[in-house]
Design a protein around this motif. Sequence first.
Motif, PDB file in Angstrom:
ATOM      1  N   SER A   1      -9.866  -4.432  -3.306  1.00  0.00           N
ATOM      2  CA  SER A   1      -9.014  -3.703  -2.373  1.00  0.00           C
ATOM      3  C   SER A   1      -9.718  -3.429  -1.043  1.00  0.00           C
ATOM      4  CB  SER A   1      -8.519  -2.401  -2.998  1.00  0.00           C
ATOM      5  OG  SER A   1      -9.608  -1.557  -3.280  1.00  0.00           O
TER       6      SER A   1
ATOM      7  N   LYS B   1      -0.727  -6.618   0.947  1.00  0.00           N
ATOM      8  CA  LYS B   1      -1.891  -6.222   0.174  1.00  0.00           C
ATOM      9  C   LYS B   1      -2.438  -7.449  -0.551  1.00  0.00           C
ATOM     10  CE  LYS B   1      -3.338  -2.838  -3.272  1.00  0.00           C
ATOM     11  NZ  LYS B   1      -2.878  -1.715  -4.116  1.00  0.00           N
ATOM     12  N   GLY B   2      -3.740  -7.644  -0.465  1.00  0.00           N
ATOM     13  CA  GLY B   2      -4.379  -8.795  -1.089  1.00  0.00           C
ATOM     14  C   GLY B   2      -4.498  -9.994  -0.178  1.00  0.00           C
TER      15      GLY B   2
ATOM     16  N   TYR C   1       0.846  -1.199   0.000  1.00  0.00           N
ATOM     17  CA  TYR C   1       0.000   0.000   0.000  1.00  0.00           C
ATOM     18  C   TYR C   1       0.878   1.245   0.000  1.00  0.00           C
ATOM     19  CZ  TYR C   1      -4.365  -2.481   0.723  1.00  0.00           C
ATOM     20  OH  TYR C   1      -5.474  -3.284   0.561  1.00  0.00           O
TER      21      TYR C   1
ATOM     22  N   GLU D   1     -10.396  -4.829   2.041  1.00  0.00           N
ATOM     23  CA  GLU D   1      -9.919  -5.987   2.792  1.00  0.00           C
ATOM     24  C   GLU D   1     -10.266  -5.832   4.267  1.00  0.00           C
ATOM     25  OE1 GLU D   1      -6.109  -7.822   1.496  1.00  0.00           O
ATOM     26  OE2 GLU D   1      -5.658  -5.754   0.897  1.00  0.00           O
TER      27      GLU D   1
ATOM     28  N   ASP E   1     -10.632  -0.964  -7.616  1.00  0.00           N
ATOM     29  CA  ASP E   1     -10.746  -2.414  -7.603  1.00  0.00           C
ATOM     30  C   ASP E   1     -11.475  -2.821  -6.320  1.00  0.00           C
ATOM     31  OD1 ASP E   1     -10.467  -5.156  -7.606  1.00  0.00           O
ATOM     32  OD2 ASP E   1      -8.289  -5.136  -7.426  1.00  0.00           O
TER      33      ASP E   1
END
Length: 150
Positions: free
Chosen positions: A77, A96-97, A17, A79, A74
Motif C-alpha cells: 500500500s 489503488k494498487g 481508498y 505507492e 500491507d
Amino acid sequence: MSFAQDRLELEGSVKGYEGKIKLIFNIVGYNHEVDMDNEDVTYMIDGKFRYEKKLEGPTLLSIRIRPEITENFDPQSFESVFIWVDNKKMTLKAEKGNFEYSDVTGYSRQDDNEKSKNYVGGRLIAYHQNIDSLLKLKTQRLKKKQINLN
C-alpha cells in the motif's frame, strides 16, 4: 484579458481508498534528488485530495501514499508516482494498487511524458514478445535434435 496561473492546483482522485490517508509531496531537483527537507504533507479523504503550491517553474513532483501502519498493514500500500507539474490547474486520476500509472492532465510536458512512456512501453512489450518467440523456437529445435539423437 487572460491571467497566467500563479500556482499549481492539483485535484486528485484515487479509487479504492477510504478514510484519511497521508500523502507526501516532494519536488525533484535538477540533479534528480528528491528534496526531502521541504516535503509537504496533506491527506486524501475517501480517495480525494487537493494540493496547491507556488512553483519556480516546471518541475518533477514526487507523490507518495503513506497509509497508517496497523496490524494488518500491507507494505504494497506504499505507492508513489512522479509527475511533471507547473503553475497550472491539473488533475490526477488513479486506482489503488496502480498509483504509479496515474492519469494526469492539464500540462503538456506531462502529456508528452505519458506519450513517451506509452511508446517505449509498447516497444518493450513487442521486444519481449519477439524474444519469447525466439526462445520457444530454439527450445522446439533443441527438443527435435534430442529426439533425433535418441
